[in-house]
Design an enzyme around this catalytic site. Structure first.
Site, PDB file in Angstrom:
ATOM      1  N   TYR A 150       0.849  -1.188   0.000  1.00 10.34           N
ATOM      2  CA  TYR A 150       0.000   0.000   0.000  1.00 10.34           C
ATOM      3  C   TYR A 150       0.888   1.241   0.000  1.00 10.34           C
ATOM      4  O   TYR A 150       1.871   1.294   0.733  1.00 10.34           O
ATOM      5  CB  TYR A 150      -0.901   0.013   1.237  1.00 10.34           C
ATOM      6  CG  TYR A 150      -1.745   1.261   1.386  1.00 10.34           C
ATOM      7  CD1 TYR A 150      -2.787   1.530   0.503  1.00 10.34           C
ATOM      8  CD2 TYR A 150      -1.502   2.175   2.414  1.00 10.34           C
ATOM      9  CE1 TYR A 150      -3.566   2.675   0.634  1.00 10.34           C
ATOM     10  CE2 TYR A 150      -2.285   3.327   2.554  1.00 10.34           C
ATOM     11  CZ  TYR A 150      -3.306   3.568   1.665  1.00 10.34           C
ATOM     12  OH  TYR A 150      -4.082   4.702   1.808  1.00 10.34           O
ATOM     13  N   ASP A 245       9.167   2.811   0.035  1.00  5.49           N
ATOM     14  CA  ASP A 245       8.098   3.520   0.740  1.00  5.49           C
ATOM     15  C   ASP A 245       8.196   3.117   2.211  1.00  5.49           C
ATOM     16  O   ASP A 245       7.759   2.044   2.608  1.00  5.49           O
ATOM     17  CB  ASP A 245       6.732   3.163   0.158  1.00  5.49           C
ATOM     18  CG  ASP A 245       5.601   3.889   0.885  1.00  5.49           C
ATOM     19  OD1 ASP A 245       5.884   4.592   1.880  1.00  5.49           O
ATOM     20  OD2 ASP A 245       4.441   3.745   0.458  1.00  5.49           O
ATOM     21  N   LYS A 273       3.927   9.303   8.989  1.00  2.00           N
ATOM     22  CA  LYS A 273       3.723   8.702  10.315  1.00  2.00           C
ATOM     23  C   LYS A 273       4.729   9.188  11.383  1.00  2.00           C
ATOM     24  O   LYS A 273       4.640  10.330  11.805  1.00  2.00           O
ATOM     25  CB  LYS A 273       3.671   7.185  10.187  1.00  2.00           C
ATOM     26  CG  LYS A 273       2.500   6.784   9.261  1.00  2.00           C
ATOM     27  CD  LYS A 273       2.108   5.334   9.249  1.00  2.00           C
ATOM     28  CE  LYS A 273       0.813   5.150   8.481  1.00  2.00           C
ATOM     29  NZ  LYS A 273       0.912   4.465   7.217  1.00  2.00           N
TER      30      LYS A 273
END
Ligand SMILES: *Cc1c(COP(=O)(O)O)cnc(C)c1O
Length: 438
Positions: A150, A245, A273
């Site tokens: 994702y 990522d 994050k």
């Protein structure tokens, strides 16, 4: 099956009713809606350390950690202080600030793969920008992603494997055009042969290959070091940029993230994050020669009104400094290992088809035994089984992300006692529902 609720949810239910009139599904991000578990989502009022409190006054030990950012737990004192100090001077100026230089230097001097970087406001934005940069730098259009990874809700990455040998993607969301999806090629994790064949024949069109080096958005599907090292070699051979990522793994599996953990040097890395200490954030960075292609130095345009927001960066600095304290990651990893091995002893003793796994402080409960590498190896009955676990844990004061595909996170604010409460709860649940998990 019918669930018995011991915890009151009246206020959360009432708020959810109002929220459903205002927001699609009552939420501002889909997985918050508790769709794959049961009941109304809990409306959380406050958090402190390892705990969160909902509007009804229930308290939970939280293993969701706002989906990863809260490696220092809720309401971390240093972050709170830094945010308050920053906010006293105002919230945004649309100018460079000292905070930017400070966090930039902190990262560049402690992360061997980041020479230059740019701050943005979400992980999605970081990925979108890195992809544009890779295309601008290489002058090529197509990108490769892995099934099961994702990367945020970027159009070109809301793509799943189509049919056929070279799978030009088909969109996994309405509203993503065929032409955008067609520029993304989707390959399988852990499939070196497929990837090599693809690059041999298509490398002249391919700008970059993007991967979650620790895939943690479809359960935890960590790959072998030699797979990642081979990606580096292939990309070099074919003039394709390698993007890690690390929105979830960055500063989580170590200060240098997965790149440092595996000692594999990507060309670009995306963050989010943890890097913002719990404030909205994203960043991308890597090789200086590539980053110099970004405006105003170069022709790849990318901008943001609130990018590098001083309050966010103050929170980020306060967080990152604590992560650099020697022994931080070792103790976090040890705690997680303790949790996971205790859970596995229970699963073995009760002879249920479950296993807990972890990489660093990321853990996942899976409903099968043995190593898996790809999302399609995840047992199809996982969601049903997880529903029981999730509900029963809530009744016992433990909060996990509301989906079997979500990993859990241990923070440095979790105590040994917190972990023991979790372990004891799982022991009870597996006992009570043993036949469901066999
Ligand atoms: C969370 C996540 C994103 C998206 O970040 P947002 O801040 O939610 O836009 C992208 N990639 C990975 C690997 C993530 O875990």
């Amino acid at each position: 099956m019918e669930f018995i609720n011991h915890i009151p949810r009246t206020k959360s239910e009432k708020l959810f009713k109002r929220a459903k009139k205002l927001f699609p599904g009552g939420v501002n991000s889909p997985v918050r809606a508790f769709k794959s578990v049961s009941g109304a989502p809990l409306f959380i009022k406050k958090g402190n350390g390892s705990r969160i409190w909902d509007e009804d006054g229930n308290v939970f030990i939280d293993f969701c950690g706002s989906w990863g950012p809260l490696i220092l737990g809720h309401n971390n004192e240093e972050i709170q202080k830094a945010v308050i100090k920053a906010v006293r001077n105002g919230t945004s100026f649309g100018t460079p600030t000292k905070y930017g230089v400070e966090i930039g230097e902190l990262i560049a001097s402690n992360h061997r793969y980041i020479e230059k970087m740019r701050f943005v406001s979400s992980g999605t934005e970081a990925v979108m920008s890195a992809i544009r940069l890779a295309r601008g730098f290489t002058g090529k259009d197509k990108i490769i992603k892995f099934e099961g990874c994702y990367h945020g809700h970027v159009d070109s990455l809301m793509v799943k494997a189509g049919s056929g040998l070279v799978t030009f993607g088909t969109s996994s969301s309405a509203g993503v055009t065929r032409s955008v999806a067609g520029d993304t090629i989707v390959v399988s994790l852990n499939d070196l042969h497929g990837l090599t064949t693809l690059l041999e024949s298509h490398h002249q069109e391919i700008a970059c290959l993007i991967i979650e080096p620790v895939p943690a958005n479809n359960g935890l599907l960590w790959q072998d070091q030699n797979f990642l090292a081979w990606l580096r070699k292939l990309c070099d051979q074919y003039g394709v940029l390698l993007i890690f990522d690390e929105v979830i793994s960055g500063f989580r599996v170590g200060f240098e993230g997965a790149a440092g953990y595996y000692s594999v040097a990507p060309d670009l890395i995306t963050f989010g994050k943890i890097i913002g200490g719990g404030m909205p954030v994203g960043a991308y960075g890597g090789r200086a020669d590539i980053m110099s292609m970004v405006a105003p130095d170069g022709p790849v345009y990318q901008a943001g009104t609130l990018s590098g927001n001083p309050v966010t960066l103050a929170a980020g600095i306060a967080a990152l400094k604590q992560l650099l304290v020697p022994g931080f990651y070792e103790s976090l990893n040890e705690k997680t290992a303790y949790l996971v091995s205790a859970l596995n002893r229970i699963f073995l003793a009760k002879n249920v088809d479950m296993e807990a796994i972890h990489l660093g402080s990321i853990f996942w409960l899976k409903f099968s035994r043995g190593r898996i590498f790809t999302a399609d190896q995840i047992s199809s009955t996982s969601s049903q089984k997880f529903k029981i676990i999730h509900h029963e844990l809530l009744q016992r004061g433990i909060y996990l992300g509301p989906s079997s595909y979500e990993v859990g996170f241990v923070s440095n604010s979790h105590t040994r006692q917190d972990l023991d409460v979790f372990i004891h709860a799982i022991d009870e649940i597996v006992n009570d529902f043993q036949s469901h998990f066999q």
